[in-house]
Design an enzyme around this catalytic site. Structure first.
Site, PDB file in Angstrom:
ATOM      1  N   LYS A   1       1.263   4.036   6.236  1.00  0.00           N
ATOM      2  CA  LYS A   1       2.435   3.233   6.592  1.00  0.00           C
ATOM      3  C   LYS A   1       2.022   1.768   6.473  1.00  0.00           C
ATOM      4  O   LYS A   1       0.870   1.452   6.205  1.00  0.00           O
ATOM      5  CB  LYS A   1       2.871   3.531   8.032  1.00  0.00           C
TER       6      LYS A   1
ATOM      7  N   THR B   1       0.841  -1.203   0.000  1.00  0.00           N
ATOM      8  CA  THR B   1       0.000   0.000   0.000  1.00  0.00           C
ATOM      9  C   THR B   1       0.875   1.251   0.000  1.00  0.00           C
ATOM     10  O   THR B   1       0.613   2.216  -0.721  1.00  0.00           O
ATOM     11  CB  THR B   1      -0.937  -0.001   1.228  1.00  0.00           C
TER      12      THR B   1
ATOM     13  N   GLU C   1       2.245  -6.625   8.855  1.00  0.00           N
ATOM     14  CA  GLU C   1       3.154  -7.500   9.593  1.00  0.00           C
ATOM     15  C   GLU C   1       3.139  -7.275  11.094  1.00  0.00           C
ATOM     16  O   GLU C   1       3.166  -8.228  11.874  1.00  0.00           O
ATOM     17  CB  GLU C   1       4.593  -7.281   9.101  1.00  0.00           C
TER      18      GLU C   1
END
Lengths: 155, 290, 760
Positions: free
Chosen positions: C718, C521, C722
C-alpha cells in the site's frame, strides 16, 4: 581576471569575474555539476566543497580567493578512500533520497571524519547544521556515517 | 569591479590609502559575497586580505591579542582558552561549519550587524580594536567602534588589524546565550553575553552584560551591570538588571522576531546566564547548569 | 530467495552520491541560451505601463515576450482560470508578466529587470473570512467565464473557488439535545515544500513540436498544461524527465516549462533554460494552503460525541491549480478516526491575491487532523477523561461506515497501531514520569493511496536483463529505484541490479499519474508486475520447446527458466531471449493499473470531486516534547509512529519515508513560519527566515510497521510516503498544550506564543 587553482588534484586555470563565486566556476566554467546550488546564500550547504580541506559553502566563497588553493568536489571525493566509503555507506543505509543535498553532505563529512575518526551522533548533528536534507530526516545519513566509522575503525 | 589580492599588510594599506572609499575589504566573504550577489554593495575594488598571515593568530601575554582573520571555527574550538568561553560559544553559533571555517572575527566586527554573535561576547571582555592606515594607527574600545546598524568609525583608509581582550581574573565566569528557533543556523533573535567576577563569598564584584539584536548595534547595559554588582544574584537583583536592560534596549519587529518577544525573553535569559557565570566561576550551586 | 522486504541499494544511488546524476538544473543542450521572468512585485494591481524596448536593446538579448506574444488561452489543472502572462491585471506577487531569452543567465535577468513596468496597486484580498464577505473585491471579476478542464462545472462563484458541503440529517437535533457543546477554531499557515533543487526547465521548439526537459513529479501533467497554455494539442508537447532534487507535491503542475517552450519558439528553436532563484522559487511555489478550521461537537451525558460540525476555509491563492479537487477531503477527515455521529461538513476554497497554493504531501490532511486531534484532547479535558482512553473508546473498528458511505473493512488496524505504540511507550508510565515543561501528545489518522492510472512495459534484453519503460518518476522516495525495481526483479527471479528503469519521456512511455499520493510503488509496481507476468509467460512458451516440457511445468527463477522439480533442466533467461529472436520475436510485456474508487454515496455531499479514499492506510503517532521556559522553544524528545503499510517492499525506503515525513511535520509544527503580510506578499523569503529542520532539531523516529498485505497491491504493498506527515502537527500541538496546560491551536507553534502563554 585569471585564477589558477587545483581542483580534484588537477591544476585549472580559469578566467573569472572578480565578484564570481567558486560555485559559479565549478558548475558553469568547469561543468563540475556534482556540486549543487540550493539557495545561493550559504543556508543549505548543497554547494559544500573542500577548500584546503575545509568545508565551505562554494556559493558564497570568492572564486578569486580560491587562487592557489586546493579544492575537492564530490567528483574528486569519489576517488578518495574516505569519500568513497561514505558514498557507499549513504547508498547502503538509505541516506540518499532525492540526493540533491548528498554531495554537500559527503564533502562536510569527509572533512569531519578526517579530523575526528569517531565523532558522536551529537557531534555529527552539530557538524551537519549547515547541510539541510529535506527528504530523509537525517537518521539514515547518520546511520551511513556510523557504518563508515565502524568499517574504517575495524580494519 | 576589480579585485586586489593584498600580499602584505603594507600592500593592503597602500590600496586603502588611495582608493579606500571605493574599496570593500574581503576576508572570509560570508557576508560580503551575499551582499554582492544581492546587489546591496557594488564597490569598485574588492580588497582581498584573507591571505595576510600577519592578521592571523593569537598572542597572550597579559592581554590577549587576536588577529582579525581568526576564524569563528578557531574560536569555537577554544583557541582563546577557558577564560573566554562566551567568545567560543558565540562563534560556535555563527552559521554552520561552512560559515565558521571561513568567517572571521574581524569580518563579524566590521560587518557590524545588529545581530552579530561575537560582538556581545567581545564587549563583555572589554575588547579594543586596532585600526591601521598607512599613516597612523589607533586603538579604540569596540563599543566606540561599532556605532550603528552596519556602521563603524572605520575610516576609508583604515584596516582592522588587531582585537585586544583583557584576560579575566580568578573567580570569573562568562557565557553567551542565543535565542533562535532552531538548534543552529539562526540569526540571533536575541544574543546575550555576560561575564561576572565574584568575591570569595560569592558577591558579584564585577559584571558585564552585552546584547545583540535588541537595537541598532550590539550594546552593553551599564545599569544592568550595576544592578548585579554587590549582590549574590538574588532574584531582586536579577529583576533589577532585567528592568535596566529593558530600559536600555530598543528592539524592533522584524521577520525573525517581534520586539515584544525580544523583551519577553530577557529576564529569563539573564537569570540563566547569571547562573551559568556563577557556576563557571566556581561559585555556583552544583545543580546550576542548564 | 526473495528481494521483497530486503534491503537493496537504490538503482540511482551511486550516480547521486558521486555527483554524476543530472538533475533538472544540471541539464544542458548544445547552443542553449537562458531565460528569465519579470514577475509582479505586488499582489494586486493594474498594469499601466509595460514597455520592453529598453530590455530588447540589452546585450545578448534574443527575445522579450509578454501576453501580447502568447496565445489567448486559459489553462489549469482543474479549472482553466490562468493565463501564461498577466494581462492588464496582476493577481499575486511573483506572477509572470514577461519573459526574456538572452545568451547568459545574468543577461536575461538584467534584461528582465530593465523592462519598463508600472503597476497601479489595487486592494488585495488576503484575509480568508473577508474574501467571502459581500464587500470583498473579486479576485477574478470574470470568474464566470472560467471553464472546467474536464467534466461538469462544480460549485463555485465569485471569490469562492470551490465548495463541498455535506449536510446529513440529525445534526441540528443532536446539538439541540446535547449535554454540552465544545467548540474550537484552528488556524494553519502555509508550508513551503522547500525541495533543495529549485525549479528549472529547458524548452526546445523543433519540427513544430515542443520538447521540454524538466525534473518533474508528473511529466504528463506538464504536457497537458503546456499544451493548454500554448494552445496546441497535447501530443505536440514532449516532456522528458530528469533526476528530481525533491518535490513533495510542488513539482506536480507546470511552472517554468511553458515559458521555456514559448521562448524557444520565439528564438527559432534554440534551447532555452530557465531556473528559479531560491526566493523566486519560494514566493511562487504552490505551497500547502493556509486554512481556518472550526469544529463544534455535541456531547451527550455519557461523553459520546453525538454530532459534529466542521467548517474549513482554505486559501486557494490567485489561481486554482489542483485545489478544487481536494476540497472534499474535509469530508473524509472530519471525524478523524473516531465515531462522532452525524457530521455537517462545509469546506470552502477561496481565491485571494496571493501565490496559488497546491499539493504538499498529505494535502489538506495535515491541518484537518491537527484540528480533529486537538479537538479530541479538548473534549476529553472538558469531560475530565483520559485522552487516550477517550480516543480508544470511540475508535473506528472493522466495518466502519464513513460520512460518504464508504466502508472501512479493516479499520480495526487502528487499534493495533495504538497497541504497538503502547508497547513501546506505555501511556501510564509516560504520565507518571511527567516533568515540568514536558508534554505528551497522541493522535491517529487514516489516509488514501492515490489511485491514478499507470502503465509499464517490461522488455527482456538478449542478455537476460530487463528494461522497464514507464513515465513514473522517482522523486527521491525510492518508489521506482527500489520499489518497482524489486517487484520486477522478484517476478522475473533476477537481481534488482538487472532491472533498468529509464527516466520518463512522454513520447516513449504511457500515461502515468505522477509521483503523488504514495501511489508509485503500488500502482506502477502493480502495472510492472502485470507486465513482468506477461514476460514470464512468453519466456515459458519459448523455453517449453527447448526444454521439452509443458509450459505449465516450467518456472522462471534465479535467472533461468527451468522445469519444476527437475534439477539441471534449465536455460538462462539470456538463452531464451536470444532464441525468441528467431522464433516469436523480442519478448516484452505490458501492464496497466488503476485503483477503482471504493463505493460511496454520491448524494452525501455537493462538490464531491475526490469521492472516497482508495486503499486506506492507518496511522498512530505519539510525541514527547520539552519546552524551554526561557525562550519558549519546543524540542521533540521522542517520536513514535505505528503505520499500516500493506507490506514493506523496501525497509530503507519505508523508514526513509516515515522519518522524512515526520521531519517535515516537525518543521510544519514548530519551525517553518510562512506568513503573508497584509499586502499579500510573503514575509519569509529565503532559507534563512524560512527555517527547515536541521539535524539537531529532530529525534530518531521509532517506527512500528503494521503489515496487512493488500490483495490488489504488488506483493501486498500500500502507499507509505504521505501518511506520516499527517500527524506531527497534531500530536506536537497536543504535547505542547499538555506541557504548558494551555491550548495551542495554531500551526506553527512559535516560541513567541509559547513564552507568552508561560508568562501569562
Amino acid at each position: 581576471m585569471e585564477m589558477t587553482f587545483t581542483v580534484n588534484g588537477t591544476q585549472a586555470k580559469v578566467e573569472i569575474d572578480p565578484a564570481e563565486t567558486l560555485l559559479g566556476v565549478l558548475r558553469e566554467r568547469l561543468r563540475l555539476t556534482g556540486t549543487k546550488e540550493g539557495c545561493n546564500e550559504g543556508e543549505c550547504g548543497a554547494c559544500t566543497v573542500l577548500v584546503d580541506g575545509l568545508p565551505v559553502d562554494s556559493c558564497i566563497y570568492s572564486a578569486a580567493a580560491t587562487g592557489g588553493r586546493r579544492v575537492e568536489t564530490v567528483e574528486g571525493l569519489t576517488l578518495d578512500e574516505l569519500g568513497r566509503d561514505l558514498q557507499a555507506a549513504f547508498v547502503a543505509a538509505g541516506g540518499v533520497q532525492c540526493g540533491f543535498c548528498t554531495p554537500g553532505f559527503i564533502a562536510t563529512l569527509v572533512s569531519v571524519l578526517r579530523e575526528n575518526e569517531a565523532p558522536s551522533e551529537d557531534d555529527l548533528r552539530t557538524a551537519l547544521a549547515g547541510n539541510i536534507c529535506r527528504c530523509t530526516g537525517y537518521s539514515q545519513i547518520l546511520d551511513a556515517v556510523a557504518a563508515t566509522v565502524s568499517r574504517r575503525n575495524g580494519r | 569591479m576589480e579585485l586586489r589580492a593584498a600580499d602584505s599588510l603594507d600592500d593592503a594599506l597602500e590600496v586603502l590609502s588611495h582608493r579606500g572609499d571605493q574599496c570593500q575589504v574581503l576576508a572570509g566573504g560570508t557576508d560580503v559575497m551575499i551582499q554582492l550577489a544581492r546587489g546591496e554593495i557594488a564597490p569598485a575594488v574588492l580588497l582581498h586580505v584573507e591571505k595576510l598571515d600577519e592578521l592571523r593568530g593569537v598572542e597572550a601575554n597579559g592581554d590577549t591579542r587576536l588577529g582579525p582573520l581568526v576564524t569563528h571555527r578557531d574560536l569555537a574550538k577554544g583557541l582563546l582558552g577557558e577564560r573566554f568561553r562566551s567568545i567560543a560559544e558565540s562563534a560556535a553559533t555563527v552559521g554552520g561549519l561552512q560559515t565558521q571555517v571561513v568567517g572571521t572575527v574581524g569580518g563579524n566586527i566590521c560587518n557590524a550587524s545588529p545581530a552579530a554573535d561575537t560582538l556581545p561576547a567581545l564587549l563583555v571582555h572589554d575588547a579594543q580594536v586596532t585600526l591601521r592606515s598607512s599613516a597612523a594607527s589607533r586603538t579604540v574600545p569596540l563599543q566606540d567602534f561599532v556605532v550603528g546598524r552596519r556602521a563603524t568609525t572605520r575610516g576609508p583608509d583604515e584596516l582592522l588589524t588587531a582585537i585586544t581582550l583583557v584576560t579575566p581574573g580568578e573567580r570569573t565566569g562568562d557565557v553567551y546565550l542565543k535565542v533562535g528557533r532552531r538548534s543552529a543556523m539562526e540569526v540571533a533573535i536575541v544574543g546575550l553575553a555576560m561575564r561576572l567576577a565574584f568575591d570569595p563569598d560569592g558577591t558579584v564584584n564585577d559584571a558585564r552584560i552585552a546584547l545583540a539584536s535588541v537595537g541598532p548595534c550590539p550594546m552593553r547595559s551599564a545599569d544592568a551591570e550595576a544592578a548585579l554588582v554587590g549582590g549574590g544574584l538574588e532574584p531582586d537583583s536579577i529583576d533589577a538588571a532585567a528592568d535596566a536592560v529593558l530600559r536600555d534596549i530598543t528592539p524592533m519587529d522584524d521577520v525573525r522576531g517581534s520586539a515584544a518577544y525580544r523583551r519577553r525573553v530577557i529576564p529569563g535569559l539573564l537569570r540563566k546566564a547569571a547562573d551559568l557565570c556563577s557556576q563557571r566561576a566556581g561559585t555556583g550551586s552544583p545543580d546550576g547548569e542548564g | 530467495m526473495t528481494v521483497i522486504g530486503e534491503r537493496i541499494p537504490r538503482s540511482d544511488g551511486q550516480s547521486k552520491v558521486s555527483g554524476e546524476a543530472i538533475y533538472g538544473v544540471d541539464y544542458a543542450e548544445p547552443g542553449m541560451i537562458w531565460g528569465a521572468l519579470l514577475r509582479s512585485p505586488v499582489s494586486s494591481g493594474r498594469i499601466t505601463r509595460l514597455d520592453t524596448t529598453a530590455a530588447m536593446a540589452m546585450p545578448g538579448v534574443h527575445a522579450v515576450l509578454t501576453a501580447a506574444d502568447a496565445p489567448d488561452a486559459y489553462a489549469g489543472w482543474v479549472l482553466r482560470d490562468q493565463r501564461l502572462f498577466a494581462v492588464d491585471r496582476v493577481h499575486f506577487e511573483g506572477q509572470p508578466i514577461a519573459a526574456v531569452a538572452a545568451d547568459t543567465l545574468a543577461q536575461a535577468r538584467a534584461a528582465a529587470a530593465a523592462i519598463d513596468l508600472e503597476i497601479e496597486p489595487l486592494p488585495a484580498v488576503v484575509d480568508l473570512d473577508h474574501a467571502l464577505s459581500p464587500d470583498a473585491p473579486l479576485v477574478h471579476p470574470d470568474w464566470e467565464s472560467f471553464v472546467p478542464t474536464a467534466g461538469p462545472d462544480f460549485p463555485r462563484g465569485g471569490n469562492l473557488a470551490a465548495e463541498s458541503i455535506s449536510d446529513p440529517p440529525g445534526v441540528d437535533e443532536a446539538f439541540a439535545r446535547a449535554h454540552r457543546v465544545i467548540s474550537d477554531e484552528f488556524v494553519a499557515q502555509r508550508q513551503y515544500q522547500a525541495y533543495i533543487e529549485p525549479k528549472s526547465a529547458v524548452g526546445i521548439f523543433r519540427d513544430g513540436r515542443y520538447t521540454i526537459h524538466t525534473a518533474h513529479q508528473f511529466p504528463y501533467n506538464v504536457r497537458d498544461r503546456v499544451s493548454q497554455f500554448l494552445n496546441v494539442r497535447p501530443s505536440a508537447v514532449r516532456v522528458v524527465g530528469h533526476t528530481i532534487g525533491g518535490g513533495f507535491g510542488a513539482k506536480l503542475d507546470a511552472s517554468l516549462e511553458p515559458y521555456a517552450a514559448l521562448l524557444s519558439r520565439a528564438v527559432r528553436g534554440l534551447a532555452v533554460k530557465l531556473v528559479n532563484t531560491r526566493t523566486e522559487d519560494l514566493i511562487t511555489c504552490p505551497s500547502r494552503e493556509g486554512a481556518i478550521t472550526r469544529l463544534r461537537s455535541a456531547v451527550d451525558a455519557e461523553g459520546n460525541i453525538i454530532a459534529r460540525e466542521l467548517e474549513v476555509i482554505a486559501d486557494n491563492g490567485a489561481y486554482s491549480g489542483e485545489m478544487p479537487w481536494l476540497a472534499s477531503i474535509a469530508l473524509h477527515c472530519a471525524r478523524g478516526v473516531y465515531r462522532a455521529g452525524p457530521t455537517r461538513v462545509v469546506a470552502r476554497l477561496v481565491y485571494t491575491n496571493t501565490t496559488p497554493t497546491g499539493a504538499f504531501r498529505g494535502v489538506n490532511g495535515t491541518y484537518l487532523y491537527h484540528a480533529v486531534e486537538r479537538h479530541m484532547d479538548h473534549i476529553a479535558a472538558e469531560l475530565g477523561v483520559d485522552r487516550l482512553e477517550y480516543r480508544l473508546r470511540h475508535l473506528f473498528t472493522d466495518g466502519e461506515e464513513l460520512l460518504n458511505g464508504q466502508v472501512l473493512d479493516d479499520a480495526g488496524i487502528l487499534r493495533q497501531g495504538f497497541e504497538a505504540i503502547e508497547a513501546a511507550a506505555p501511556w501510564a508510565e509516560l504520565q507518571a514520569e511527567k516533568r515540568p515543561y514536558r508534554g505528551i501528545g497522541i493522535g491517529a489518522a487514516w489516509w488514501l493511496t492515490n489511485p491514478s492510472a499507470g502503465t509499464a512495459v517490461v522488455k527482456m534484453h538478449e542478455d537476460g536483463t530487463v528494461a522497464v519503460v514507464t513515465a513514473a518518476t522517482d522523486n527521491g522516495s525510492g518508489a521506482v529505484s527500489m520499489g518497482v525495481t524489486q517487484v520486477v526483479a522478484e517476478r522475473l527471479g533476477i537481481p534488482p541490479a538487472d532491472v533498468h528503469i529509464a527516466l520518463p519521456d512522454t513520447d516513449v512511455a504511457g500515461f502515468d499519474g505522477g509521483s503523488q499520493g504514495s501511489r508509485t510503488t503500488r500502482i506502477v509496481g502493480k502495472a510492472s508486475q502485470i507486465a513482468a507476468d506477461e514476460v514470464v509467460e512468453k519466456l515459458k512458451n519459448v523455453a517449453a520447446g527447448l526444454l521439452e516440457a509443458a509450459a505449465e511445468d516450467l518456472e522462471v527463477a534465479e535467472g533461468t527458466v527451468r522445469v519444476k522439480g527437475v534439477p539441471g533442466k534449465s536455460m538462462t533467461l539470456a538463452e531464451v531471449a536470444v532464441t525468441a529472436m528467431n522464433t516469436v520475436g523480442p519478448i516484452q510485456g505490458t501492464g496497466s493499473f488503476v485503483t477503482p474508487f471504493p463505493d460511496f454515496n454520491p448524494g452525501c455531499a455537493t462538490g464531491l470531486m475526490l469521492p472516497s479514499f482508495p486503499t486506506p492506510t492507518y496511522h498512530v503517532h505519539l510525541a514527547e516534547v520539552e519546552v524551554d521556559p526561557v525562550t519558549g522553544n519546543v524540542r521533540v524528545l521522542r517520536y513514535l509512529v505505528a503505520q499500516e503499510v500493506g507490506r514493506v517492499i523496501s525497509p530503507d525506503g519505508t523508514y526513509g519515508q516515515v522519518m522524512g515525513a515526520v521531519t517535515q511535520g516537525i518543521g510544519y509544527a514548530l519551525h517553518e513560519s510562512l506568513r503573508i503580510g497584509e499586502d499579500g506578499r510573503y514575509r519569509e523569503r529565503t532559507l534563512e527566515s524560512y527555517r527547515l529542520p536541521l539535524a539537531g532539531d529532530v529525534p530518531r523516529v521509532e517506527f512500528f510497521p503494521l503489515e496487512h498485505p493488500d490483495p490488489d497491491g504488488p506483493f501486498g504493498a500500500k502507499g507509505v510516503g504521505e501518511g506520516p506527515v499527517l500527524l506531527p502537527a497534531a500530536v506536537i500541538a497536543n504535547a505542547v498544550s499538555d506541557a504548558i496546560g494551555k491550548p495551542f491551536n495554531q500551526i506553527p507553534i512559535t516560541p513567541e506564543e509559547v513564552l507568552a502563554a508561560i508568562q501569562s
